[in-house]
Enzyme design. Structure first.
Site, short mmCIF file in Angstrom:
data_model
loop_
_atom_site.label_atom_id
_atom_site.label_comp_id
_atom_site.label_asym_id
_atom_site.label_seq_id
_atom_site.Cartn_x
_atom_site.Cartn_y
_atom_site.Cartn_z
N ARG A 138 21.66 23.64 15.67
CA ARG A 138 20.73 23.62 16.80
C ARG A 138 20.52 22.19 17.26
O ARG A 138 20.12 21.33 16.49
CB ARG A 138 19.39 24.26 16.39
CG ARG A 138 19.32 25.73 16.72
CD ARG A 138 18.01 26.35 16.31
NE ARG A 138 16.84 25.83 17.02
CZ ARG A 138 15.65 26.39 16.98
NH1 ARG A 138 15.47 27.50 16.28
NH2 ARG A 138 14.64 25.88 17.63
N ARG A 185 16.89 22.13 7.90
CA ARG A 185 17.69 23.11 8.62
C ARG A 185 18.70 22.42 9.54
O ARG A 185 19.79 22.93 9.79
CB ARG A 185 16.80 24.04 9.44
CG ARG A 185 17.58 25.20 10.03
CD ARG A 185 16.72 26.16 10.81
NE ARG A 185 16.17 25.53 11.98
CZ ARG A 185 15.31 26.11 12.81
NH1 ARG A 185 14.90 27.34 12.56
NH2 ARG A 185 14.86 25.49 13.86
N ARG A 226 4.01 30.72 25.29
CA ARG A 226 3.83 29.34 24.84
C ARG A 226 2.91 28.54 25.75
O ARG A 226 2.65 27.37 25.47
CB ARG A 226 5.20 28.63 24.84
CG ARG A 226 5.91 28.63 23.51
CD ARG A 226 7.29 28.06 23.72
NE ARG A 226 7.75 27.26 22.62
CZ ARG A 226 8.56 27.71 21.67
NH1 ARG A 226 8.98 28.94 21.68
NH2 ARG A 226 8.95 26.90 20.72
P1 AP5 Z 1 12.32 28.40 19.49
O1 AP5 Z 1 13.68 28.90 19.23
O2 AP5 Z 1 11.21 29.35 19.67
O3 AP5 Z 1 12.01 27.34 18.38
P2 AP5 Z 1 10.66 26.76 17.75
O4 AP5 Z 1 9.40 27.35 18.22
O5 AP5 Z 1 10.80 25.30 17.88
O6 AP5 Z 1 10.69 27.26 16.30
P3 AP5 Z 1 11.88 27.46 15.30
O7 AP5 Z 1 12.72 28.60 15.73
O8 AP5 Z 1 12.54 26.17 15.00
O9 AP5 Z 1 11.02 27.80 14.01
P4 AP5 Z 1 10.41 29.19 13.54
O10 AP5 Z 1 8.93 29.14 13.61
O11 AP5 Z 1 11.10 30.35 14.17
O12 AP5 Z 1 10.76 29.14 12.01
P5 AP5 Z 1 12.06 29.69 11.23
O13 AP5 Z 1 11.81 31.07 10.77
O14 AP5 Z 1 13.26 29.41 12.02
O15 AP5 Z 1 12.35 27.49 20.82
C1 AP5 Z 1 13.33 26.48 20.97
C2 AP5 Z 1 13.16 25.83 22.33
O16 AP5 Z 1 13.42 26.79 23.37
C3 AP5 Z 1 11.77 25.28 22.66
O17 AP5 Z 1 11.59 23.98 22.17
C4 AP5 Z 1 11.78 25.32 24.18
O18 AP5 Z 1 12.52 24.25 24.72
C5 AP5 Z 1 12.56 26.61 24.47
N1 AP5 Z 1 11.67 27.77 24.56
C6 AP5 Z 1 11.67 28.85 23.73
N2 AP5 Z 1 10.72 29.72 24.09
C7 AP5 Z 1 10.10 29.19 25.17
C8 AP5 Z 1 9.01 29.59 25.96
N3 AP5 Z 1 8.37 30.76 25.72
N4 AP5 Z 1 8.62 28.78 27.00
C9 AP5 Z 1 9.26 27.63 27.26
N5 AP5 Z 1 10.30 27.17 26.52
C10 AP5 Z 1 10.72 27.94 25.48
O19 AP5 Z 1 12.00 28.75 9.95
C11 AP5 Z 1 12.25 27.36 10.05
C12 AP5 Z 1 12.97 26.88 8.78
O20 AP5 Z 1 12.07 27.02 7.68
C13 AP5 Z 1 14.21 27.70 8.44
O21 AP5 Z 1 15.17 26.87 7.89
C14 AP5 Z 1 13.70 28.71 7.41
O22 AP5 Z 1 14.70 29.13 6.54
C15 AP5 Z 1 12.63 27.90 6.70
N6 AP5 Z 1 11.53 28.73 6.20
C16 AP5 Z 1 11.01 29.85 6.79
N7 AP5 Z 1 10.01 30.36 6.05
C17 AP5 Z 1 9.87 29.51 4.98
C18 AP5 Z 1 8.99 29.50 3.85
N8 AP5 Z 1 8.05 30.43 3.68
N9 AP5 Z 1 9.12 28.48 2.97
C19 AP5 Z 1 10.07 27.53 3.13
N10 AP5 Z 1 10.96 27.49 4.17
C20 AP5 Z 1 10.85 28.48 5.09
MG MG Z 2 12.48 30.58 15.76
#
Ligand code: AP5
Ligand code: MG
Length: 197
Positions: A134, A128, A89
């Site tokens: 979360r 979500r 990231r």
């Molecule tokens: P992390 O858990 O990585 O969360 P994020 O990047 O904020 O992303 P999400 O998990 O919320 O979304 P996603 O892209 O995985 O989408 P998803 O498939 O879930 O990180 C959380 C926190 O941890 C960060 O903010 C940071 O603080 C820390 N952190 C983590 N890694 C770090 C790092 N490397 N360095 C520093 N800090 C770190 O889908 C989202 C939603 O959309 C779901 O409800 C899903 O059902 C829906 N959805 C999915 N696909 C579709 C579609 N095609 N159409 C409609 N809805 C859909």
């Molecule tokens: Mg994720």
């Protein structure tokens, strides 16, 4: 041997797609977000540091997440490949990943970047938030901050991977299956059976 980075802003569908791809290609799915949430649930020292940062939608320190990844690579020496979700990231994380993989005779095969516009990201995450439990989905300003942090600190990695020809852009709008198919089409044309540099 294949090692993929699934990339994109919060809510882009990284976790959803990583689950499908890990199954299809027998890869070990490493989500730093999931690992950190497990650490928080277990009340570890790392979890204690991470909790307040995640709750604000900021990034956990690089050295801490790099250590988590190093640990996972050490524990899975026989893995067919890895699927990194939400990591790297930052630029130091991307450089650390390259160095760690070199140590294991591996390299990043491709960075798969899911592109979804902000309004759709907000809609998905607010929705979500009603059920995920979360803490970082619970309010709109934290979700907006996560997207802002992505734009400022994480999006620059597109140029890092672009320079070495590993950046692959994928339209992240459509059904989950349609997007999985787009990703698979890209993966199928990667040189899977040799190390890519
Ligand atoms: P992390 O858990 O990585 O969360 P994020 O990047 O904020 O992303 P999400 O998990 O919320 O979304 P996603 O892209 O995985 O989408 P998803 O498939 O879930 O990180 C959380 C926190 O941890 C960060 O903010 C940071 O603080 C820390 N952190 C983590 N890694 C770090 C790092 N490397 N360095 C520093 N800090 C770190 O889908 C989202 C939603 O959309 C779901 O409800 C899903 O059902 C829906 N959805 C999915 N696909 C579709 C579609 N095609 N159409 C409609 N809805 C859909
Ligand atoms: Mg994720």
């Amino acid at each position: 041997m294949i090692n993929l980075v699934i990339f994109g802003p919060p809510g882009a569908g990284k976790g959803t797609q990583a689950t499908n791809l890990a199954k299809a290609y027998q890869l070990i799915h490493l989500s730093t977000g999931e690992i950190l949430r497990d650490e928080i649930a277990e009340g570890t020292e790392t979890g204690l540091i991470a909790k307040e940062i995640i709750d604000r939608g900021e990034l956990v320190p690089d050295d801490l997440v790099i250590e988590l990844i190093r640990h996972q690579l050490d524990n899975n020496p026989l893995a067919k490949g890895f699927l990194f979700d939400g990591f790297p990231r930052t630029l130091p994380q991307a450089e650390a990943l390259d160095n760690l993989l070199v140590h294991y005779g591996r390299s990043v095969s491709a960075m798969l970047s899911l592109e979804v516009e902000k309004e759709q990201l907000l809609a998905r995450l607010i929705n979500r938030g009603n059920s995920s439990g979360r803490s970082d989905d619970a309010n709109r300003s934290v979700i907006e901050n996560r997207i802002e942090v992505y734009n400022q600190k994480t999006a620059p990695l597109i140029s890092y991977y672009s320079k070495v020809g590993k950046y692959e852009r994928i339209n992240g709008i459509g059904t989950v299956q349609e997007i999985t198919d787009r990703l698979k089409a890209i993966i199928e044309r990667l040189p899977l059976n040799k190390r890519s540099h």
